[in-house]
Write an enzyme that holds these catalytic residues in place. Structure first.
Site, mmCIF file in Angstrom:
data_model
loop_
_atom_site.group_PDB
_atom_site.id
_atom_site.type_symbol
_atom_site.label_atom_id
_atom_site.label_comp_id
_atom_site.label_asym_id
_atom_site.label_seq_id
_atom_site.Cartn_x
_atom_site.Cartn_y
_atom_site.Cartn_z
ATOM 1 N N ASP A 1 4.523 -1.014 5.150
ATOM 2 C CA ASP A 1 5.307 -1.530 5.941
ATOM 3 C C ASP A 1 5.625 -2.721 5.310
ATOM 4 O O ASP A 1 4.609 -3.742 4.945
ATOM 5 C CB ASP A 1 4.902 -1.869 7.300
ATOM 6 C CG ASP A 1 5.767 -2.233 8.218
ATOM 7 O OD1 ASP A 1 6.488 -3.251 8.078
ATOM 8 O OD2 ASP A 1 6.002 -1.549 9.324
ATOM 9 N N CYS B 1 3.036 0.108 14.286
ATOM 10 C CA CYS B 1 3.253 1.057 13.184
ATOM 11 C C CYS B 1 4.064 2.171 13.230
ATOM 12 O O CYS B 1 3.915 3.153 14.092
ATOM 13 C CB CYS B 1 1.839 1.511 12.795
ATOM 14 S SG CYS B 1 1.814 2.331 11.172
ATOM 15 N N ARG C 1 6.657 -5.692 6.424
ATOM 16 C CA ARG C 1 6.239 -6.650 7.235
ATOM 17 C C ARG C 1 4.902 -7.047 7.206
ATOM 18 O O ARG C 1 4.451 -7.956 7.844
ATOM 19 C CB ARG C 1 6.641 -6.518 8.646
ATOM 20 C CG ARG C 1 8.274 -6.193 9.011
ATOM 21 C CD ARG C 1 8.480 -5.653 10.410
ATOM 22 N NE ARG C 1 7.925 -4.293 10.449
ATOM 23 C CZ ARG C 1 7.728 -3.546 11.572
ATOM 24 N NH1 ARG C 1 8.472 -4.110 12.824
ATOM 25 N NH2 ARG C 1 7.218 -2.544 11.847
ATOM 26 N N HIS D 1 -1.766 -1.973 11.461
ATOM 27 C CA HIS D 1 -0.971 -3.077 12.557
ATOM 28 C C HIS D 1 -0.483 -2.447 13.422
ATOM 29 O O HIS D 1 0.133 -1.322 13.584
ATOM 30 C CB HIS D 1 0.292 -3.620 11.237
ATOM 31 C CG HIS D 1 1.270 -2.757 11.096
ATOM 32 N ND1 HIS D 1 2.579 -2.701 11.815
ATOM 33 C CD2 HIS D 1 1.369 -1.844 9.999
ATOM 34 C CE1 HIS D 1 3.400 -1.708 11.048
ATOM 35 N NE2 HIS D 1 2.434 -1.119 10.156
ATOM 36 N N CYS E 1 -1.137 -0.777 5.308
ATOM 37 C CA CYS E 1 0.240 0.137 5.174
ATOM 38 C C CYS E 1 1.359 -0.525 4.284
ATOM 39 O O CYS E 1 1.423 -1.768 4.149
ATOM 40 C CB CYS E 1 0.617 -0.083 6.729
ATOM 41 S SG CYS E 1 2.283 1.070 7.115
#
Length: 241
Positions: A44, A101, A46, A98, A42
Site C-alpha cells: 500500500d 488494508c 500509504r 496496517h 504491505c
C-alpha cells in the site's frame, strides 16, 4: 510513450537537497548497507516504511507485498529474509500490517477479484481459522481491524517457522521477530507485542498474542460503541501491564 518528466525533476531536486544538507551522504551510502531491521510490510502506497519509523535510506531493509504475507512457497520473500539474516545480520524482523488494508478486506468479500484472490486465499485461511473469535464483532470495520491484527500475528509466526530463522536461532544468532500494525488515521504503530527471540519463545508469544485479541473481544462488549483499535489496545495494555 510519455516520459516521467515530473518524477525525474523531483528526483533531481531531492538529490540536490540531500547534497546540500550532507555533501557526503550518497558517497557514504554507496559504500555499505548495514541495517539492523527487516521490515516486511504491505505494498500500500500509504505505508512508507522508512518514513514511519523516521529512518534514512540504508537503515531499514524492506520487503513489501499485498497484505504483508509470509508464505512458505514465496521464494521472493524467503530470499529477502535469508539475505537479511545471513548476509546483513539484521537483529529484528518486523511484520507490519496496517488498519484499513484493502487486501484484508478483499480476502473475505464474496465478490471475486481475479488473480489476486489466489494470493488473498492465505488471509482467507486466517479468517477461517479465527472465524469464531472474529464473529464477536458485528461491526464490519472492527472485525477488519481484528483480522488485520490476526493476519500480522500469523505472518510473524510464519517468519519464525522459516528454515532461515530456525537455523539462525540454532546457531545462536541474535534475531527477534515482531508483529506491528500501522494506523493510517494517526500515523502511529500499534505493537501487538508478539516478540519472539528464540524457538522456545514462538508458541508462547503466539498464544499470548491471540489471548490479547480474545481479551479485546471482552473489552469490546463493555466499551463505547465504535471504539477504535487504538482505544481498545490502550485499555488492554492497562490490564496486562
Amino acid at each position: 510513450m510519455k516520459r516521467l518528466t515530473e518524477l525525474l525533476e523531483s528526483n533531481r531536486q531531492w538529490a540536490e537537497k540531500i547534497n546540500q544538507e550532507d555533501p557526503e551522504f550518497f558517497e557514504t551510502l554507496a559504500q555499505q548497507q548495514a541495517p539492523e531491521y527487516l521490515w516486511i510490510g504491505c505494498s500500500d502506497s500509504r505505508v512508507p516504511a522508512n518514513e514511519i519509523v523516521n529512518m534514512m535510506p540504508g537503515e531499514l531493509f524492506v520487503h513489501r507485498n499485498v497484505s504483508n504475507l509470509v508464505v512458505h512457497t514465496d521464494m521472493n520473500c524467503l530470499s529477502v529474509i535469508q539475505y537479511a539474516v545471513e548476509v546483513l545480520k539484521v537483529k529484528h524482523i518486523m511484520v507490519v500490517g496496517h488498519y484499513g488494508c484493502g487486501g484484508v478486506k478483499a480476502a473475505i468479500e464474496a465478490t471475486p477479484h481475479g488473480l489476486i484472490d489466489n494470493w488473498l486465499r492465505h488471509i482467507r485461511n486466517v479468517y477461517n481459522k479465527h472465524r469464531k473469535l472474529l464473529s464477536a464483532w458485528d461491526n464490519s470495520h472492527q472485525q477488519l481491524d481484528r483480522l488485520c491484527e490476526l493476519n500480522v500475528i500469523e505472518q510473524a509466526y510464519n517468519v519464525c517457522e522459516t528454515t532461515v530463522v530456525q537455523e539462525a536461532w540454532s546457531r545462536g544468532q541474535d534475531v527477534a521477530v515482531h508483529g506491528w500494525v500501522y494506523g493510517l488515521n494517526d500515523g502511529l504503530v500499534n505493537d501487538l507485542e508478539f516478540d519472539a527471540c528464540s524457538q522456545e519463545d514462538v508458541d508462547d508469544e503466539y498464544r499470548l498474542a491471540i489471548n490479547k485479541i480474545e481479551k479485546l473481544r471482552e473489552l469490546a462488549f463493555v466499551s463505547e460503541k465504535g471504539q477504535n483499535a487504538r482505544g481498545l489496545w490502550d485499555k488492554l495494555r492497562k490490564l496486562f501491564n
